[in-house]
Design an enzyme around this catalytic site. Structure first.
Site, PDB file in Angstrom:
ATOM      1  N   HIS A  18       0.854  -1.195   0.000  1.00 43.23           N
ATOM      2  CA  HIS A  18       0.000   0.000   0.000  1.00 43.23           C
ATOM      3  C   HIS A  18       0.888   1.242   0.000  1.00 43.23           C
ATOM      4  O   HIS A  18       1.323   1.724   1.047  1.00 43.23           O
ATOM      5  CB  HIS A  18      -0.921  -0.011   1.221  1.00 43.23           C
ATOM      6  N   HIS A  20       1.221   4.966  -2.378  1.00 38.80           N
ATOM      7  CA  HIS A  20       0.649   5.803  -3.444  1.00 38.80           C
ATOM      8  C   HIS A  20       1.766   6.510  -4.210  1.00 38.80           C
ATOM      9  O   HIS A  20       2.599   7.188  -3.612  1.00 38.80           O
ATOM     10  CB  HIS A  20      -0.302   6.845  -2.847  1.00 38.80           C
ATOM     11  N   ASP A  22       1.632   9.109  -6.120  1.00 39.01           N
ATOM     12  CA  ASP A  22       1.572  10.568  -5.986  1.00 39.01           C
ATOM     13  C   ASP A  22       1.805  11.015  -4.551  1.00 39.01           C
ATOM     14  O   ASP A  22       1.786  12.220  -4.275  1.00 39.01           O
ATOM     15  CB  ASP A  22       0.239  11.117  -6.515  1.00 39.01           C
ATOM     16  N   HIS A 205      -9.941   0.588  -0.378  1.00 36.49           N
ATOM     17  CA  HIS A 205      -9.725   1.428   0.791  1.00 36.49           C
ATOM     18  C   HIS A 205     -10.986   1.351   1.660  1.00 36.49           C
ATOM     19  O   HIS A 205     -12.070   1.767   1.229  1.00 36.49           O
ATOM     20  CB  HIS A 205      -9.509   2.889   0.386  1.00 36.49           C
ATOM     21  N   GLU A 208     -10.844   3.076   7.375  1.00 40.95           N
ATOM     22  CA  GLU A 208      -9.895   4.065   7.888  1.00 40.95           C
ATOM     23  C   GLU A 208     -10.681   5.250   8.440  1.00 40.95           C
ATOM     24  O   GLU A 208     -10.797   5.422   9.642  1.00 40.95           O
ATOM     25  CB  GLU A 208      -8.920   4.525   6.801  1.00 40.95           C
ATOM     26  N   ASP A 297       1.763   4.058   2.797  1.00 37.45           N
ATOM     27  CA  ASP A 297       0.701   4.931   2.297  1.00 37.45           C
ATOM     28  C   ASP A 297       1.297   6.061   1.466  1.00 37.45           C
ATOM     29  O   ASP A 297       1.406   5.942   0.254  1.00 37.45           O
ATOM     30  CB  ASP A 297      -0.163   5.467   3.437  1.00 37.45           C
TER      31      ASP A 297
END
Length: 361
Positions: A18, A20, A22, A205, A208, A297
């Protein structure tokens, strides 16, 4: 003099599910690639890095989301995407990651005139360049794409079809991300049903910012293979007065089915899903033998790496290299890579390396 624990963790082979694209840019790259007219909050790399970390930890959702305005803005051309993807792989390899699934939303990278396929191919090429550079540097790594659809948009079927179309060309799965509250995964049932018909893998997702209903829908309605974060499954775990722990039906199902939880400790604290590392549910969930994995993340926003996340857990929970081996194998078992390739990394990379590290403890 013994080697510092942090350096030994960095050298240990790690698996990341996991992360990202960006959310992991180098600050200097953002400065170098910022388009004309795009005003950055700082023009010196260290100051910009600090701004990202401060903004993500501010407690303001608006300020947190602003950070992605700056990273996504520099990821709108094929050349820029290739550079960002290549540097991502190089940074992960330098951190001792041997396998990673890196996700991003292709629909967010079309402002410069690219098509969805051109976005995927630019990232693919950048990953390949990064893998070649890491191999030459003596730090081999395998990196694959997860294509993300935004849950507040209506392009999930299009992105799902894109993921299936490129599943033999660097894409191993699909994801949806974005605000959970008000945008349940069931809004995208057609995409998930299509992926299941195509025997494709996907993660969602869930659990959370929103609680158990989000997790329940992701699993029971949508059929998720993994849960992105899933930290709120702890709401279905109750400590009894005698110190024992009782699992609710959903938590029991998640554990029984070995559904992987893609937990991101530092990020979960920034978003308010956990109060601190020491109080993070990962400690209890690991004790209860849930299929827990440790992830980053957004490395830039959290000022982190997978080695740092693991070191924080070592400090908080007293984990040793047997525990870190457990996390790595958990993650590799849960990867969307074909079984024989997963097994090869476990047997030929992870187990031998941790056997050596165990003798140094």
């Amino acid at each position: 003099m013994s080697e510092p624990i942090g350096e030994r963790i960095r050298r240990a082979p790690k698996v990341l599910l996991h992360d990202h694209l960006d959310g992991g840019l180098r600050p200097q790259t953002i400065i170098d690639l910022a388009p004309e007219g795009h005003v950055l909050p700082a023009t010196e790399a260290d100051a910009l890095r600090q701004w990202f970390e401060d903004s993500a930890s501010s407690g303001s959702l608006e300020r947190y989301l602003e950070t992605f305005d700056h990273t996504v803005a520099v990821m709108q051309t094929a050349d820029n995407l290739r550079r960002v993807a290549r540097e991502c792989v190089e940074d992960l390899a330098a951190d001792g990651v041997v396998y990673a699934e890196v996700r991003y939303a292709p629909e967010q990278h079309l402002d410069g005139g690219l098509s969805l396929t051109e976005v995927v191919e630019a990232v693919r090429d950048g990953f390949a360049e990064g893998e070649a550079a890491a191999e030459a540097d003596g730090s081999p790594i395998t990196v694959r794409q997860l294509l993300t659809a935004m849950r507040h948009q209506a392009r999930s079927m299009e992105i799902a079809e894109l993921a299936v179309g490129y599943r033999d060309d660097g894409v191993v799965g699909f994801d949806i991300a974005g605000a959970e509250a008000g945008f349940p995964p069931t809004r995208h049932l057609d995409a998930f049903e299509y992926l299941q018909r195509e025997n494709a893998h996907f993660t969602i997702h869930a659990g959370e910012a929103f609680g158990l209903p989000s997790i329940w829908q992701a699993i029971q309605w949508c059929g998720a293979d993994r849960l992105g974060h899933g930290v709120r499954i702890i709401d279905d775990v109750t400590r009894q007065p005698d110190g024992s722990v009782q699992l609710g039906r959903l938590a029991s199902y998640v554990r029984d089915k070995r559904i992987p939880l893609e937990m991101c400790p530092s990020s979960n604290i920034q978003t308010g899903a956990a109060a601190s590392i020491a109080e993070h549910p990962i400690g209890l969930l690991k004790d209860l033998r849930f299929r827990v994995t440790v992830n980053t993340d957004n490395r830039l926003m959290s000022g982190t790496s997978l080695s740092r996340e693991l070191e924080l857990l070592v400090d908080a929970f007293g984990y040793d290299f047997a525990d870190l081996r457990w996390f790595a194998i958990n993650a590799m078992k849960s990867a969307f890579l074909p079984f024989d390739e997963r097994l090869a990394i476990i047997d030929e990379v992870i187990k031998p390396a941790y056997a050596v590290l165990a003798t140094m403890s």
